[in-house]
Design a protein around this motif. Structure first.
Motif, PDB file in Angstrom:
ATOM      1  N   PRO A 112      -6.944  -6.069  -0.095  1.00  0.00           N
ATOM      2  CA  PRO A 112      -6.759  -5.805  -1.439  1.00  0.00           C
ATOM      3  C   PRO A 112      -7.772  -5.072  -2.141  1.00  0.00           C
ATOM      4  CG  PRO A 112      -7.377  -8.165  -1.280  1.00  0.00           C
ATOM      5  CD  PRO A 112      -7.616  -7.433   0.171  1.00  0.00           C
ATOM      6  N   VAL A 113      -8.193  -3.830  -1.656  1.00  0.00           N
ATOM      7  CA  VAL A 113      -9.057  -3.015  -2.272  1.00  0.00           C
ATOM      8  C   VAL A 113      -8.624  -1.549  -2.671  1.00  0.00           C
ATOM      9  CG1 VAL A 113     -11.073  -3.948  -0.800  1.00  0.00           C
ATOM     10  CG2 VAL A 113      -9.751  -1.699  -0.155  1.00  0.00           C
ATOM     11  N   ALA A 114      -9.214  -1.037  -3.558  1.00  0.00           N
ATOM     12  CA  ALA A 114      -8.705  -0.091  -4.251  1.00  0.00           C
ATOM     13  C   ALA A 114      -8.647   1.182  -3.149  1.00  0.00           C
ATOM     14  CB  ALA A 114      -9.708   0.643  -5.475  1.00  0.00           C
ATOM     15  N   ILE A 115      -7.697   2.107  -3.334  1.00  0.00           N
ATOM     16  CA  ILE A 115      -7.719   3.002  -2.458  1.00  0.00           C
ATOM     17  C   ILE A 115      -8.475   4.238  -2.939  1.00  0.00           C
ATOM     18  CG2 ILE A 115      -5.570   2.552  -1.087  1.00  0.00           C
ATOM     19  CD1 ILE A 115      -4.223   4.524  -2.745  1.00  0.00           C
ATOM     20  N   SER A 116      -8.911   5.439  -2.179  1.00  0.00           N
ATOM     21  CA  SER A 116      -9.552   6.432  -2.829  1.00  0.00           C
ATOM     22  C   SER A 116      -8.524   7.515  -3.448  1.00  0.00           C
ATOM     23  CB  SER A 116     -10.414   7.156  -1.886  1.00  0.00           C
ATOM     24  OG  SER A 116      -9.630   7.893  -0.923  1.00  0.00           O
ATOM     25  N   ALA A 117      -9.177   8.287  -4.343  1.00  0.00           N
ATOM     26  CA  ALA A 117      -8.362   9.288  -4.979  1.00  0.00           C
ATOM     27  C   ALA A 117      -7.642   9.984  -3.703  1.00  0.00           C
ATOM     28  CB  ALA A 117      -8.940   9.977  -5.977  1.00  0.00           C
ATOM     29  N   GLY A 118      -8.345  10.400  -2.718  1.00  0.00           N
ATOM     30  CA  GLY A 118      -7.879  11.234  -1.878  1.00  0.00           C
ATOM     31  C   GLY A 118      -6.759  10.681  -1.016  1.00  0.00           C
ATOM     32  N   GLU A 119      -6.629   9.373  -0.968  1.00  0.00           N
ATOM     33  CA  GLU A 119      -5.565   8.547  -0.070  1.00  0.00           C
ATOM     34  C   GLU A 119      -4.442   8.700  -1.000  1.00  0.00           C
ATOM     35  OE1 GLU A 119      -7.003   5.271   2.354  1.00  0.00           O
ATOM     36  OE2 GLU A 119      -8.225   5.344   0.630  1.00  0.00           O
ATOM     37  N   PHE A 120      -4.529   8.776  -2.527  1.00  0.00           N
ATOM     38  CA  PHE A 120      -3.309   8.652  -3.307  1.00  0.00           C
ATOM     39  C   PHE A 120      -2.817   9.913  -3.416  1.00  0.00           C
ATOM     40  CE2 PHE A 120      -1.583   8.394  -7.693  1.00  0.00           C
ATOM     41  CZ  PHE A 120      -0.723   7.488  -7.714  1.00  0.00           C
ATOM     42  N   LYS A 121      -1.562  10.022  -2.761  1.00  0.00           N
ATOM     43  CA  LYS A 121      -0.955  11.414  -2.781  1.00  0.00           C
ATOM     44  C   LYS A 121       0.200  11.641  -3.889  1.00  0.00           C
ATOM     45  CE  LYS A 121      -3.064  11.970   1.386  1.00  0.00           C
ATOM     46  NZ  LYS A 121      -4.079  13.127   1.228  1.00  0.00           N
ATOM     47  N   ALA A 122       0.410  10.613  -4.566  1.00  0.00           N
ATOM     48  CA  ALA A 122       1.570  10.828  -5.749  1.00  0.00           C
ATOM     49  C   ALA A 122       0.925  11.464  -6.486  1.00  0.00           C
ATOM     50  CB  ALA A 122       2.192   9.453  -6.150  1.00  0.00           C
ATOM     51  N   LYS A 123       1.852  12.430  -7.539  1.00  0.00           N
ATOM     52  CA  LYS A 123       1.567  13.048  -8.727  1.00  0.00           C
ATOM     53  C   LYS A 123       1.764  12.014  -9.678  1.00  0.00           C
ATOM     54  CE  LYS A 123       2.844  16.892 -11.698  1.00  0.00           C
ATOM     55  NZ  LYS A 123       1.480  17.422 -11.919  1.00  0.00           N
ATOM     56  N   MET A 156      -0.526  -1.899  -5.561  1.00  0.00           N
ATOM     57  CA  MET A 156      -1.218  -2.319  -7.000  1.00  0.00           C
ATOM     58  C   MET A 156      -2.535  -2.751  -6.890  1.00  0.00           C
ATOM     59  SD  MET A 156       1.072  -1.583  -9.231  1.00  0.00           S
ATOM     60  CE  MET A 156       0.488  -2.755 -10.553  1.00  0.00           C
ATOM     61  N   THR A 157      -3.254  -2.110  -5.890  1.00  0.00           N
ATOM     62  CA  THR A 157      -4.800  -2.476  -5.671  1.00  0.00           C
ATOM     63  C   THR A 157      -5.540  -1.467  -6.372  1.00  0.00           C
ATOM     64  OG1 THR A 157      -4.497  -1.555  -3.729  1.00  0.00           O
ATOM     65  CG2 THR A 157      -4.221  -3.826  -3.550  1.00  0.00           C
ATOM     66  N   GLY A 158      -5.046  -0.624  -7.012  1.00  0.00           N
ATOM     67  CA  GLY A 158      -5.890   0.417  -7.626  1.00  0.00           C
ATOM     68  C   GLY A 158      -6.345   1.496  -6.861  1.00  0.00           C
ATOM     69  N   VAL A 159      -6.796   2.793  -7.785  1.00  0.00           N
ATOM     70  CA  VAL A 159      -7.260   3.682  -7.090  1.00  0.00           C
ATOM     71  C   VAL A 159      -8.570   4.148  -7.549  1.00  0.00           C
ATOM     72  CG1 VAL A 159      -6.588   6.332  -6.616  1.00  0.00           C
ATOM     73  CG2 VAL A 159      -4.800   4.676  -6.990  1.00  0.00           C
ATOM     74  N   ALA A 160      -9.533   4.267  -6.657  1.00  0.00           N
ATOM     75  CA  ALA A 160     -11.018   4.570  -7.299  1.00  0.00           C
ATOM     76  C   ALA A 160     -11.197   5.851  -7.422  1.00  0.00           C
ATOM     77  CB  ALA A 160     -11.718   4.141  -5.961  1.00  0.00           C
TER      78      ALA A 160
END
Length: 246
Positions: A225-236, A159-163
């Motif tokens: 607690p920083v936003a992960i990158s869009a590339g790290e976010f694997k879920a659809k 829940m730290t966001g997705v950049a």
């Protein structure tokens, strides 16, 4: 009207002195304004932001104004544009950004996205364990019976966001979370269509909103607690959002 003797001369003098005094005040104020010209710098522009959101945009966990420090710059820019363009309504924000260009707003958004001051301690929430558990379920699993996706399906497992466009929701005041979910329900907050948050918020009951905000506001932040990158976010993502490019 009876005017005592001696007052007539005083009143005559007052008629002369007052206009002259007013003119002198105007001229003096004009000179002060010229002498105290405001520098056109980013630091000067940020003073209006930090007067409410706190130094470096860190705010506090128990107030109304949200933390903007460390939020993804794409998200911050979208929100500033939304205030300027009337998609979000808060008079103070609308007044401040109403005449700002995209470039100007981008500078502000980028600055705050780069700030990472420590988070304050989580709020102490006076609710039952059942309310907290309901909030946890909605955040982490959603509610299939109401066709509500889990919050983590878009905002990230921690829940730290997705950049660069999706904000973290931890460390925000409970009152602020309640007010924003309510704003989506009532139509006073909008985003670019399709507005996924408006669709989700309209399915939440008042009890659901209270549970989600209680759980989020009471959580301890992860170590990083920083936003992960869009590339790290694997879920659809469970639905399309207009502010997030496909």
């Amino acid at each position: 009207m009876f005017i005592p003797k001696g007052m007539c001369g005083f009143l005559d003098q007052l008629r002369i002195v007052l206009p002259v005094s007013v003119c002198m005040m105007v001229l003096t104020m004009g000179n002060i304004s010229s002498a105290q010209s405001i520098p056109d710098t980013l630091n000067q522009r940020l003073k209006a932001c930090t007067s409410c959101h706190g130094k470096e945009g860190k705010a506090a966990s128990d107030g109304y104004y949200p933390r903007i420090a460390g939020k993804p710059d794409g998200y911050l820019l979208n929100q500033l544009k939304n205030f300027r363009d009337g998609k979000r309504t808060y008079p103070l924000m609308t007044y401040m950004v109403g005449n700002m260009s995209d470039t100007y707003l981008q500078e502000i958004a980028h600055f705050f996205s780069e700030q990472h001051p420590p988070y304050p301690a989580p709020q102490q929430i006076d609710v039952t364990a059942a309310v907290i558990e309901r909030g946890r379920q909605l955040v982490q699993r959603g509610d299939q019976s109401s066709k509500l996706p889990a919050c983590i399906a878009c905002h990230g497992e921690k829940m730290t966001g997705v950049a660069p466009f999706i904000p973290g929701l931890l460390g925000l005041p409970r009152d602020y979370i309640n007010s924003q979910l309510g704003a989506w329900q009532t139509g006073s907050r909008h985003a670019q269509a399709p507005d996924c948050m408006e669709q989700i918020a309209r399915k939440l009951t008042p009890q659901d909103i209270a549970a989600v905000s209680a759980w989020l506001a009471s959580q301890t932040l992860p170590a990083n607690p920083v936003a992960i990158s869009a590339g790290e976010f694997k879920a659809k993502r469970p639905m399309s959002c207009g502010t997030i490019p496909e």
